[in-house]
Design a protein around this motif. Structure first.
Motif, PDB file in Angstrom:
ATOM      1  N   ILE A  11       2.801  -2.475   2.795  1.00 58.33           N
ATOM      2  CA  ILE A  11       2.607  -1.030   2.686  1.00 58.33           C
ATOM      3  C   ILE A  11       3.820  -0.343   3.294  1.00 58.33           C
ATOM      4  O   ILE A  11       4.170  -0.607   4.451  1.00 58.33           O
ATOM      5  CB  ILE A  11       1.327  -0.603   3.441  1.00 58.33           C
ATOM      6  CG1 ILE A  11       0.096  -1.304   2.865  1.00 58.33           C
ATOM      7  CG2 ILE A  11       1.163   0.917   3.425  1.00 58.33           C
ATOM      8  CD1 ILE A  11      -0.257  -0.922   1.457  1.00 58.33           C
TER       9      ILE A  11
ATOM     10  N   CYS B  26      -1.605   5.757   2.611  1.00 56.41           N
ATOM     11  CA  CYS B  26      -2.942   5.224   2.313  1.00 56.41           C
ATOM     12  C   CYS B  26      -4.033   6.114   2.908  1.00 56.41           C
ATOM     13  O   CYS B  26      -5.089   6.278   2.306  1.00 56.41           O
ATOM     14  CB  CYS B  26      -3.076   3.802   2.834  1.00 56.41           C
ATOM     15  SG  CYS B  26      -1.943   2.640   2.059  1.00 56.41           S
TER      16      CYS B  26
ATOM     17  N   CYS C   5      -4.697   8.787   0.516  1.00 60.16           N
ATOM     18  CA  CYS C   5      -4.911   8.309  -0.858  1.00 60.16           C
ATOM     19  C   CYS C   5      -6.399   8.518  -1.192  1.00 60.16           C
ATOM     20  O   CYS C   5      -7.264   7.827  -0.649  1.00 60.16           O
ATOM     21  CB  CYS C   5      -4.523   6.843  -0.963  1.00 60.16           C
ATOM     22  SG  CYS C   5      -4.710   6.144  -2.605  1.00 60.16           S
TER      23      CYS C   5
ATOM     24  N   PRO D 232      -7.366   3.115  -5.307  1.00 58.39           N
ATOM     25  CA  PRO D 232      -7.676   2.254  -6.448  1.00 58.39           C
ATOM     26  C   PRO D 232      -7.361   0.783  -6.215  1.00 58.39           C
ATOM     27  O   PRO D 232      -7.909  -0.077  -6.907  1.00 58.39           O
ATOM     28  CB  PRO D 232      -6.811   2.836  -7.568  1.00 58.39           C
ATOM     29  CG  PRO D 232      -5.668   3.484  -6.852  1.00 58.39           C
ATOM     30  CD  PRO D 232      -6.267   4.040  -5.593  1.00 58.39           C
ATOM     31  N   CYS D 233      -6.530   0.465  -5.251  1.00 63.77           N
ATOM     32  CA  CYS D 233      -6.228  -0.945  -4.974  1.00 63.77           C
ATOM     33  C   CYS D 233      -7.509  -1.696  -4.636  1.00 63.77           C
ATOM     34  O   CYS D 233      -7.683  -2.855  -5.031  1.00 63.77           O
ATOM     35  CB  CYS D 233      -5.208  -1.073  -3.848  1.00 63.77           C
ATOM     36  SG  CYS D 233      -5.733  -0.300  -2.297  1.00 63.77           S
TER      37      CYS D 233
ATOM     38  N   CYS E  32      -1.884   1.412  -7.688  1.00 61.61           N
ATOM     39  CA  CYS E  32      -1.299   2.183  -6.596  1.00 61.61           C
ATOM     40  C   CYS E  32      -0.236   3.150  -7.114  1.00 61.61           C
ATOM     41  O   CYS E  32      -0.191   4.311  -6.706  1.00 61.61           O
ATOM     42  CB  CYS E  32      -0.702   1.243  -5.546  1.00 61.61           C
ATOM     43  SG  CYS E  32       0.069   2.103  -4.157  1.00 61.61           S
TER      44      CYS E  32
ATOM     45  N   ARG F 223      -0.861   6.475  -4.008  1.00 58.20           N
ATOM     46  CA  ARG F 223       0.255   7.199  -3.371  1.00 58.20           C
ATOM     47  C   ARG F 223       1.550   6.394  -3.362  1.00 58.20           C
ATOM     48  O   ARG F 223       2.454   6.684  -2.593  1.00 58.20           O
ATOM     49  CB  ARG F 223      -0.122   7.580  -1.944  1.00 58.20           C
ATOM     50  CG  ARG F 223      -1.353   8.478  -1.785  1.00 58.20           C
ATOM     51  CD  ARG F 223      -1.143   9.915  -2.270  1.00 58.20           C
ATOM     52  NE  ARG F 223       0.117  10.499  -1.862  1.00 58.20           N
ATOM     53  CZ  ARG F 223       0.333  11.106  -0.689  1.00 58.20           C
ATOM     54  NH1 ARG F 223      -0.645  11.228   0.175  1.00 58.20           N
ATOM     55  NH2 ARG F 223       1.510  11.599  -0.398  1.00 58.20           N
TER      56      ARG F 223
ATOM     57  N   ALA G  51       2.326   3.501  -2.185  1.00 59.42           N
ATOM     58  CA  ALA G  51       2.661   2.904  -0.895  1.00 59.42           C
ATOM     59  C   ALA G  51       2.844   1.392  -0.957  1.00 59.42           C
ATOM     60  O   ALA G  51       3.423   0.792  -0.049  1.00 59.42           O
ATOM     61  CB  ALA G  51       1.564   3.219   0.125  1.00 59.42           C
TER      62      ALA G  51
HETATM   63  S1  SF4 Z   1      -3.699   2.544  -3.826  1.00 63.46           S
HETATM   64 FE1  SF4 Z   1      -1.748   2.366  -2.729  1.00 63.46          FE
HETATM   65  S2  SF4 Z   1      -1.610   4.238  -1.487  1.00 63.46           S
HETATM   66 FE2  SF4 Z   1      -3.755   4.030  -2.152  1.00 63.46          FE
HETATM   67  S3  SF4 Z   1      -4.774   2.954  -0.457  1.00 63.46           S
HETATM   68 FE3  SF4 Z   1      -4.122   1.392  -1.957  1.00 63.46          FE
HETATM   69  S4  SF4 Z   1      -2.088   0.700  -1.235  1.00 63.46           S
HETATM   70 FE4  SF4 Z   1      -2.550   2.659  -0.203  1.00 63.46          FE
END
Ligand code: SF4
Length: 97
Positions: free
Chosen positions: A26, A32, A35, A39-40, A73, A78, A80
Motif C-alpha cells: 500500500i 485506504c 476509500c 473493493p479489494c 483498487c 483510491r 493505493a
Molecule cells: S481498494 Fe485500494 S485504496 Fe481501497 S482499501 Fe483496497 S487497497 Fe486501499
C-alpha cells in the motif's frame, strides 16, 4: 472415472511458497482510510484483504495472483495498491489448474 471436485476442494489443493516480503503493498494507508467502497476486499477470491481497526491488512501469503484487486483498487478505489508478481520461486502453485 475421475472425481469432480468442488471449487473449494480444488483451491484446497494449491500449494504456496511464501516469501518473507509482501509482493502486495500500500503506497499510503490514508488512501485506504478514505476509500469508500474498499473493493479489494470484495473481489479477492482468497480473502487476502480485510479491514482491521483502522487499516487494511494484507495476507499476501494466500494470494492466488489473480490480479483482480489491482484493477478494483485502480478503477473503483483510491489507487493505493501496488501489485507485483511474487519474486521468483515464490507464490502459488496450482495443482488443479
Ligand atoms: S481498494 Fe485500494 S485504496 Fe481501497 S482499501 Fe483496497 S487497497 Fe486501499
Amino acid at each position: 472415472m475421475s472425481e469432480t471436485l468442488t471449487v473449494a476442494a480444488r483451491l484446497g489443493t494449491n500449494r504456496f511458497a511464501s516469501d518473507k516480503q509482501s509482493h502486495l503493498t500500500i503506497s499510503d494507508p490514508n488512501l485506504c482510510r478514505t476509500c469508500t467502497l474498499q473493493p479489494c476486499i470484495a473481489v479477492c477470491p482468497a480473502q487476502v484483504y480485510h479491514w482491521d481497526g483502522d487499516q487494511i491488512r494484507i495476507s499476501y501469503e494466500n494470494c492466488l495472483e489473480v490480479g483482480a484487486c489491482r484493477i478494483a483498487c485502480h478503477e473503483l478505489g483510491r489507487q493505493a495498491l501496488a501489485w507485483r508478481l511474487p519474486r521468483g520461486a515464490h507464490g502459488v502453485l496450482y495443482r488443479q489448474g
